[in-house]
Structure formats: structure tokens, C-alpha cells
Scaffold this motif. Structure first.
Motif, PDB file in Angstrom:
ATOM      1  N   PHE A  18     -90.743 -58.986  13.763  1.00  0.00           N
ATOM      2  CA  PHE A  18     -90.663 -59.124  15.217  1.00  0.00           C
ATOM      3  C   PHE A  18     -90.939 -60.527  15.761  1.00  0.00           C
ATOM      4  N   MET A  23     -87.313 -59.648  23.147  1.00  0.00           N
ATOM      5  CA  MET A  23     -87.507 -58.264  23.550  1.00  0.00           C
ATOM      6  C   MET A  23     -86.172 -57.768  24.080  1.00  0.00           C
ATOM      7  N   ASP A  24     -85.610 -56.720  23.474  1.00  0.00           N
ATOM      8  CA  ASP A  24     -84.274 -56.264  23.836  1.00  0.00           C
ATOM      9  C   ASP A  24     -84.181 -54.752  23.646  1.00  0.00           C
ATOM     10  N   TRP A  25     -83.974 -54.043  24.739  1.00  0.00           N
ATOM     11  CA  TRP A  25     -83.886 -52.582  24.674  1.00  0.00           C
ATOM     12  C   TRP A  25     -82.642 -52.136  23.911  1.00  0.00           C
ATOM     13  N   CYS A  29     -85.539 -53.481  20.036  1.00  0.00           N
ATOM     14  CA  CYS A  29     -86.580 -54.442  19.673  1.00  0.00           C
ATOM     15  C   CYS A  29     -87.555 -54.487  20.850  1.00  0.00           C
ATOM     16  N   HIS A  30     -88.472 -53.520  20.871  1.00  0.00           N
ATOM     17  CA  HIS A  30     -89.419 -53.398  21.978  1.00  0.00           C
ATOM     18  C   HIS A  30     -90.766 -52.920  21.452  1.00  0.00           C
ATOM     19  N   CYS A  31     -91.743 -52.768  22.345  1.00  0.00           N
ATOM     20  CA  CYS A  31     -93.106 -52.477  21.913  1.00  0.00           C
ATOM     21  C   CYS A  31     -93.240 -51.126  21.207  1.00  0.00           C
ATOM     22  N   SER A 108     -98.439 -51.863  27.561  1.00  0.00           N
ATOM     23  CA  SER A 108     -97.532 -52.446  26.581  1.00  0.00           C
ATOM     24  C   SER A 108     -98.219 -52.306  25.233  1.00  0.00           C
ATOM     25  N   THR A 110     -99.059 -53.204  21.409  1.00  0.00           N
ATOM     26  CA  THR A 110     -99.092 -54.388  20.572  1.00  0.00           C
ATOM     27  C   THR A 110     -99.702 -54.013  19.220  1.00  0.00           C
ATOM     28  N   ALA A 121     -94.675 -58.654  23.000  1.00  0.00           N
ATOM     29  CA  ALA A 121     -93.551 -59.277  23.696  1.00  0.00           C
ATOM     30  C   ALA A 121     -94.112 -60.003  24.910  1.00  0.00           C
ATOM     31  N   PHE A 128     -91.308 -61.939  21.045  1.00  0.00           N
ATOM     32  CA  PHE A 128     -92.505 -61.407  20.411  1.00  0.00           C
ATOM     33  C   PHE A 128     -93.264 -62.574  19.808  1.00  0.00           C
TER      34      PHE A 128
END
Length: 142
Positions: A18, A23-25, A29-31, A108, A110, A121, A128
Motif C-alpha cells: 500500500f 487511495m482509490d475506491w 485500494c482503501h482503508c 479511518s 490504519t 491514506a 498511503f
């Protein structure tokens, strides 16, 4: 394997996958995926996090609502992980930090690294990256 080495390896795997990524829904690629990756690397079931296949913020919020979770904190509590004080987090543990008020997520997610840092992110860069947080919502032992 020694527990501390296993935790360091899990945290490093999350960093490798990461760190530096945007950060991309759409690419997932998200938390939530970050937390799921940490759980899987530590040999834990991440079924609740992986079940959400949404590629938009709206889709994730719908998933939470459909499964009767008020926010990500409730979803993480439902995973069966032990909740701990954020100061007790070791590498590979999941730490929840405050998110934007009213965003529907409540926090969020982590992954704890070492020396009080977490991989998250960043709102400033959109990538990230390791940061040292000062405010926490909750934490879970993986």
C-alpha cells in the motif's frame, strides 16, 4: 515463528502493498482493504471486510447499512478481534483514526507499524503513507 517477527512481517507486507499507492475506491485500494490485508497476514479471518466488493463510497456505505453497522468501528467489533487501547497497538494491529465528520464511516482504518506510526491514506497527499497520529478512535489486536 516469534510473534514480534510475525507482526513485523505482516506490517511490512502492508507497507509493500500500500505505501505510495493512491487511495482509490475503484481499484479497491482503501482503508478497508488495508485492514483486511493486515488481518489475513496475521492469519485472521477478514470475511466481513472482504465481503464488501463495492467500488464507490456510496457502495461501501450501503454495505454497512445493509449489514446493520452504524460505522466502521461496529464492523471491526463484529470481526471478533479484541479491542485494545490505541497506545497498546503493536505492529500489524488495526487502529481507527477519526475521519471527516459526517462521512458515514466514523473512522479511518490504519495498520500499526512501529514507534507509534501507522500506515494510512493521507488526506493531504491522497497516498498511503506512514504517519504519527495524535488522535485515536479505537484499536484492535490482530
Amino acid at each position: 515463528m516469534i510473534e514480534s517477527i510475525r507482526r513485523a512481517n505482516a506490517a511490512q507486507a502492508c507497507m509493500t502493498l500500500f505505501a505510495g499507492q493512491p487511495m482509490d475506491w475503484a481499484t479497491r485500494c482503501h482503508c478497508g482493504r488495508l485492514a483486511a490485508q493486515a488481518m489475513m497476514r496475521m492469519g485472521r479471518n477478514a470475511k466481513l471486510l472482504n465481503a464488501c466488493r463495492a467500488t464507490t463510497v456510496r457502495g461501501v456505505l450501503t454495505y454497512l447499512k445493509r449489514n446493520k453497522f452504524a460505522d466502521l468501528v461496529e464492523l471491526m467489533d463484529a470481526t471478533g478481534l479484541e479491542r485494545i487501547a490505541p497506545a497498546m497497538a503493536r505492529p500489524g494491529d488495526i487502529v481507527a483514526l477519526p475521519s471527516a465528520p459526517g462521512d458515514g464511516f466514523g473512522c479511518s482504518l490504519t495498520v500499526a507499524l512501529s514507534d507509534g506510526r501507522v500506515l494510512m491514506a493521507s488526506e493531504l497527499s491522497g497516498l498511503f503513507e506512514p504517519v504519527t497520529p495524535h488522535v485515536f478512535v479505537a484499536a484492535w489486536r490482530v
